[in-house]
Design a protein around this motif. Structure first.
Motif, mmCIF file in Angstrom:
data_model
loop_
_atom_site.group_PDB
_atom_site.id
_atom_site.type_symbol
_atom_site.label_atom_id
_atom_site.label_comp_id
_atom_site.label_asym_id
_atom_site.label_seq_id
_atom_site.Cartn_x
_atom_site.Cartn_y
_atom_site.Cartn_z
ATOM 1 N N ARG A 73 23.605 23.706 -13.913
ATOM 2 C CA ARG A 73 22.677 24.281 -14.895
ATOM 3 C C ARG A 73 22.023 25.530 -14.307
ATOM 4 O O ARG A 73 21.504 25.497 -13.189
ATOM 5 C CB ARG A 73 21.604 23.255 -15.269
ATOM 6 N N HIS A 78 18.953 28.967 -20.424
ATOM 7 C CA HIS A 78 18.251 27.969 -21.246
ATOM 8 C C HIS A 78 16.896 28.455 -21.737
ATOM 9 O O HIS A 78 15.972 27.658 -21.922
ATOM 10 C CB HIS A 78 18.120 26.654 -20.462
ATOM 11 N N ASP A 206 13.759 21.327 -17.638
ATOM 12 C CA ASP A 206 15.094 21.027 -17.108
ATOM 13 C C ASP A 206 15.195 19.615 -16.557
ATOM 14 O O ASP A 206 16.198 18.936 -16.764
ATOM 15 C CB ASP A 206 15.449 22.005 -15.979
#
Ligand code: GLU
Length: 292
Positions: A73, A78, A206
């Motif tokens: 990630r 994001h 996250d």
């Protein structure tokens, strides 16, 4: 439920012995718990993050023997998730636009008795928190740059009592159930002037999105946990278990920094060090077990 651990470096320099210790401790605790191990690249700082550092981090971690699930990630991918979290805080009326420049903050807080956060940064003056919404809107419309800060006192009233489970230890040996005191940070930033999130907001978003159950990291981030637990509560997110560990220091007892070439894993590797040598240098046995 299978535990989920993560290692979350920022790609703004080369990994050094301190990161090696952190990653190996984290990975060993994950293995011991039978958990899944994730890697997260914390690259919201556009000016300091570089793809070549990310590539080097991945190579160095693999060389150390750490393995993780893919895809990795990357926080910069994001921003929409952070925006949604900010909308939620805005809707609850717990954030406000903060317009003061660094210079203005420094002048307003240049008093010996002014409260400071655990990193020694003066708390943000309460001026903008008291600004009328129309006035704030006018300034925004005029293009004056602003950050978003959390109204910590208001948020704490909303949140109620906060605590977390500490399995490792804080800088003063804190262990067990820790009462979170986010007020130590004053009105901290949740969205920066230059990027529409902050370290605290991105991390809690996250950790929840990735189902992280165990956060293992250096005790330099122990106090950050108080701010993060507050955000978790406000956003309706679970609080993971925390395990803060000691930091690797140089010969003078100072925390290692990314500019310290002597301890960079690349330099040590070039000089012939093996992953086993690195373990020994940071005081970890071959099993990866070590002190807290
Ligand atoms: N990205 C942070 C760092 O490199 C770590 C964040 C965390 O583990 O919560 O210091």
């Amino acid at each position: 439920m299978q535990p989920v651990f993560r290692f979350a470096p920022s790609p703004n320099g080369e990994l050094h012995l301190g990161h090696a210790y952190a990653a190996l401790r984290d990975f060993a605790l994950c293995r011991k718990a039978g958990g899944r191990f994730l890697l997260r690249i914390e690259d919201i700082d556009r000016n300091r993050s570089r793809p070549e550092f990310e590539a080097a981090i991945i190579e160095d971690l693999a060389w150390l023997g750490v393995t993780w699930e893919t895809p990795v990630r990357r926080q910069s991918e994001h921003m929409a998730a952070y925006g949604a979290a900010l909308d939620r805080l805005r809707a609850a009326n717990l954030v406000y636009p903060a317009f003061m420049t660094r210079g203005e903050i420094a002048r307003a807080t240049a008093k010996p008795e002014w409260p400071r956060d655990p990193e020694g940064v003066p708390h943000y003056p309460p001026v903008d928190r008291r600004l009328k919404p129309e006035e704030a809107d006018e300034r925004i419309a005029a293009g004056i740059p602003n950050a978003l800060r959390i109204d910590t006192a208001g948020a704490m009233e909303f949140a109620g009592a906060l605590s977390w489970r500490e399995m490792g230890e804080g800088p003063a040996g804190e262990h067990g159930v820790i009462t979170a005191r986010p007020e130590m940070w004053g009105d901290f930033i949740v969205s920066r002037k230059d990027v529409a999130t902050s370290y605290h907001l991105a991390v809690v978003t996250d950790d929840a999105a990735q189902g992280v159950t165990h956060v293992v990291r250096g005790h330099d981030l122990f106090h950050a946990t108080a701010a993060q637990v507050l955000l978790q509560r406000l956003l309706g997110l679970p609080t993971p278990i925390y395990h803060h560990h000691r930091l690797i220091t140089d010969a003078t007892g100072r925390k290692l920094s990314k500019s310290n070439r002597d301890t960079s894993l690349r330099a040590l590797r070039k000089a012939g060090a093996t992953p086993e040598d690195i373990r020994a240098m940071v005081g970890l046995g071959s099993s990866g077990k070590g002190r807290r």
